[in-house]
Design an enzyme around this catalytic site. Structure first.
Site, short mmCIF file in Angstrom:
data_model
loop_
_atom_site.label_atom_id
_atom_site.label_comp_id
_atom_site.label_asym_id
_atom_site.label_seq_id
_atom_site.Cartn_x
_atom_site.Cartn_y
_atom_site.Cartn_z
N CYS A 259 -11.51 -12.42 44.37
CA CYS A 259 -12.38 -11.77 43.80
C CYS A 259 -12.93 -13.73 43.18
CB CYS A 259 -12.22 -11.60 42.07
SG CYS A 259 -11.45 -9.85 42.15
N HIS B 265 -14.15 -2.43 41.83
CA HIS B 265 -14.76 -3.43 42.83
C HIS B 265 -14.10 -2.30 44.25
CE1 HIS B 265 -16.24 -6.39 40.34
NE2 HIS B 265 -17.29 -5.95 40.34
N1 ARG Z 1 -13.83 -10.05 35.15
C1 ARG Z 1 -14.23 -8.87 35.75
C2 ARG Z 1 -15.32 -7.62 35.52
O1 ARG Z 1 -14.65 -7.34 34.96
C3 ARG Z 1 -13.70 -9.41 36.72
C4 ARG Z 1 -14.59 -8.78 38.04
C5 ARG Z 1 -13.33 -9.02 39.23
N2 ARG Z 1 -14.11 -9.20 40.44
C6 ARG Z 1 -14.32 -8.86 41.94
N3 ARG Z 1 -14.85 -8.92 42.91
N4 ARG Z 1 -13.45 -7.58 41.96
O2 ARG Z 1 -16.38 -7.43 36.46
#
Ligand code: ARG
Length: 285
Positions: free
Chosen positions: A278, A177
């Site tokens: 996150c 991300h």
């Molecule tokens: N386990 C989640 C996923 O893989 C983690 C999300 C993390 N969020 C972020 N905004 N980076 O989607």
């Protein structure tokens, strides 16, 4: 001996009050693997996740933020990562459409919350994971693609919000991300202090690096070590920046620039591949 200081160490950084949406990790665990950080075979401790999250909540409260909460839903262990619930700007909430089916029910859940709280909700036409991949920096939106959000969602965001959107290609699966590879340091841009960022160079493809170098010549470049504890996944009010406590070099870099880094340990939530940012969705009305 006089110590040389970067010019902006003396900048008067003014905190801007933030409004954020958070989701208690009551159902947090790691039961599937959709990023390299997740190991479903390893144990997790939900009560520790809740305690660490509560500490983040406390820090935001102490900073004077307005904090809104969405109810967690059983069976959605990643719902704590509220940043993925949408992208909210000018009272408009662009809904999320998740890449992996395990998280897909979160999209409508967040859209319902936005609707009930007076936001103008736009149902997404393209796969996108909200503020995980869309970061507002001053007036401009930086948009990530490569692992999660589809590049067509960038055009959709440009249409909906009428702002400049800069597409950036992510190339390292550990930084899947955009908010794991870029930290927004300043919520507001002024002539004297244009909104700045920090980033991990190796997370981006060459064309994206060129864009970043041109747009943010003054950016903080963070080390692999600091990025590896999700140090960049931080949240700033323009003066105070909540970061992973283990990102020591990033902490020093921020201090040198006149920011006030506040370290927190979110080790349990790191097991899901998420950190401070996150767990935080900014609400801009
Ligand atoms: N386990 C989640 C996923 O893989 C983690 C999300 C993390 N969020 C972020 N905004 N980076 O989607």
């Amino acid at each position: 001996m006089t110590l040389l200081q970067p010019a902006d160490a003396t900048l008067d950084r003014t905190p801007v009050k933030r409004t954020v949406l958070m989701c208690r990790p009551d159902y947090f665990t790691v039961s599937y693997r959709i990023n390299p950080w997740m190991h479903p075979e390893d144990p997790t401790d939900t009560s520790l996740a809740v305690r660490q999250w509560e500490q983040l909540h406390r820090i935001y409260t102490d900073l004077g933020f307005d904090i809104e909460l969405i109810d967690p839903l059983p069976g959605l262990p990643d719902m704590v990562y509220a940043a993925n619930g949408g992208f909210v700007l000018d009272g408009i909430a662009y809904g999320a459409s998740f890449t992996y089916e395990q998280r897909q029910p979160e999209g409508p859940a967040y859209m319902t919350w936005f609707r009930e709280h007076g936001f103008d909700v736009r149902e997404p036409e393209n796969i996108n994971e909200g503020e995980g991949d869309f970061l507002l920096v001053g007036e401009r939106i930086l948009a990530g693609t490569g692992f999660r959000s589809a590049s067509h969602s960038h055009e959709e965001v440009e249409r909906i919000f009428g702002r400049e959107v800069v597409t950036l290609g992510l190339i390292n699966p550990s930084f899947y991300h955009l908010d794991t590879a870029i930290a927004v340091l300043d919520p507001v841009s002024t002539d004297a202090a244009p909104a700045n960022i920090a980033y991990l160079e190796s997370a981006f493809d060459e064309p994206s690096l060129e864009k970043l170098r041109t747009l943010y010549p003054d950016a903080i470049l963070v080390s692999e070590d600091d990025a590896a504890v999700l140090g960049l996944n931080s949240f700033s009010d323009g003066y105070n920046i909540v970061i992973a406590a283990r990102a020591k070099d990033f902490e020093r870099q921020l201090r040198e620039r006149g920011y006030n880094p506040i370290g927190i340990d979110l080790s349990e939530l790191l097991l899901g591949g998420g950190g401070v940012k996150c767990c935080t969705l900014e609400l801009r009305r």
